[in-house]
Design an enzyme around this catalytic site. Structure first.
Site, mmCIF file in Angstrom:
data_model
loop_
_atom_site.group_PDB
_atom_site.id
_atom_site.type_symbol
_atom_site.label_atom_id
_atom_site.label_comp_id
_atom_site.label_asym_id
_atom_site.label_seq_id
_atom_site.Cartn_x
_atom_site.Cartn_y
_atom_site.Cartn_z
ATOM 1 N N ASP A 73 0.994 -1.270 0.082
ATOM 2 C CA ASP A 73 -0.241 0.184 -0.211
ATOM 3 C C ASP A 73 1.048 1.134 -0.194
ATOM 4 O O ASP A 73 0.366 2.100 -0.423
ATOM 5 C CB ASP A 73 -0.823 -0.241 1.122
ATOM 6 C CG ASP A 73 -2.313 -1.179 0.858
ATOM 7 O OD1 ASP A 73 -2.560 -1.261 0.003
ATOM 8 O OD2 ASP A 73 -2.264 -0.968 2.308
ATOM 9 N N LYS A 100 -6.246 -2.455 -6.030
ATOM 10 C CA LYS A 100 -6.761 -1.352 -5.060
ATOM 11 C C LYS A 100 -8.270 -1.376 -5.354
ATOM 12 O O LYS A 100 -9.150 -1.325 -6.380
ATOM 13 C CB LYS A 100 -5.693 -1.163 -5.060
ATOM 14 C CG LYS A 100 -4.466 -1.839 -4.120
ATOM 15 C CD LYS A 100 -5.065 -2.973 -3.422
ATOM 16 C CE LYS A 100 -3.791 -3.640 -2.461
ATOM 17 N NZ LYS A 100 -4.178 -3.774 -1.225
ATOM 18 N N ARG A 104 -3.278 0.719 -9.175
ATOM 19 C CA ARG A 104 -2.016 1.923 -8.589
ATOM 20 C C ARG A 104 -0.862 1.639 -9.671
ATOM 21 O O ARG A 104 -0.244 2.850 -9.274
ATOM 22 C CB ARG A 104 -2.188 1.362 -6.828
ATOM 23 C CG ARG A 104 -3.400 1.731 -6.274
ATOM 24 C CD ARG A 104 -2.794 2.246 -5.013
ATOM 25 N NE ARG A 104 -4.115 1.824 -3.708
ATOM 26 C CZ ARG A 104 -4.566 1.456 -2.805
ATOM 27 N NH1 ARG A 104 -3.647 0.500 -2.271
ATOM 28 N NH2 ARG A 104 -4.361 1.621 -1.799
#
Length: 190
Positions: A73, A100, A104
């Protein structure tokens, strides 16, 4: 922010440093970041510490393998740091990023390019050729809180201001993010 902005020192108090979530600290250290971890303790059965990040001369790194799950993340913000680093940074084994809140990999590449990044997309990651700065400009949060916050951090060190459409999405995980960024940018405590 503390590592990429000149003449900077940012101290965070009681930050979770669980080894399964703190890969970003290892990668930043490998990139030459000036990070101090002190006052380690436990809260609610989890390890915490105070973290101080200071202006740093970062260099590129190859990021892949077993460490990727512990920083998956944080790859958008590490991508911002890589733009300010000297040399090339590569991310591999991060195909999970495509599933996600946004894809991303694609969105990080697209939005950082708008700001002057020399960045290439790969099926499982990206390659960033550090240019030492970002130009500023207009970009989009893409309905992804981590991307919007990463672009906000980029704006603290870019040559010109950055405007982010959809920046309010950061409230999903950090409701006071923009207020805290304002405090950091004016040299006040958060």
């Amino acid at each position: 922010a503390g590592c990429i902005h000149p003449n900077s020192k940012v101290k965070l108090i009681n930050v979770g440093i669980n080894p399964t979530r703190s890969g970003i600290l290892k990668i930043l250290a490998n990139m030459g970041a000036d990070i101090l971890i002190e006052h380690s303790s436990s809260q609610g059965g989890e390890p915490v510490a105070d973290i101080t990040a200071s202006s740093s001369t970062l260099h590129g790194a190859d990021i892949s393998g077993d460490i990727v799950p512990s920083l998956i993340d944080e790859i958008p913000i590490l991508s911002v740091a890589a733009c300010f680093a000297e040399g090339t940074t590569t991310f591999h084994d991060a195909a999970e990023l495509r599933m996600k809140e946004s894809d991303r990999i694609t969105t990080t590449v697209s939005e950082l390019r708008k700001l002057g990044a020399n960045i290439d997309e790969h099926p499982d990651g990206m390659t960033i050729h550090g240019v030492g700065s970002l130009n500023g400009g207009i970009c989009e949060g893409r309905n992804d809180h981590r991307l919007a916050m990463s672009l906000g951090i980029a704006g603290l060190a870019s040559e010109e201001p950055i405007s982010i459409f959809g920046a309010e999405i950061s409230s999903v995980s950090y409701p006071s993010f923009w207020e805290d960024i304002e405090r950091i940018s004016t040299g006040n405590n958060v």
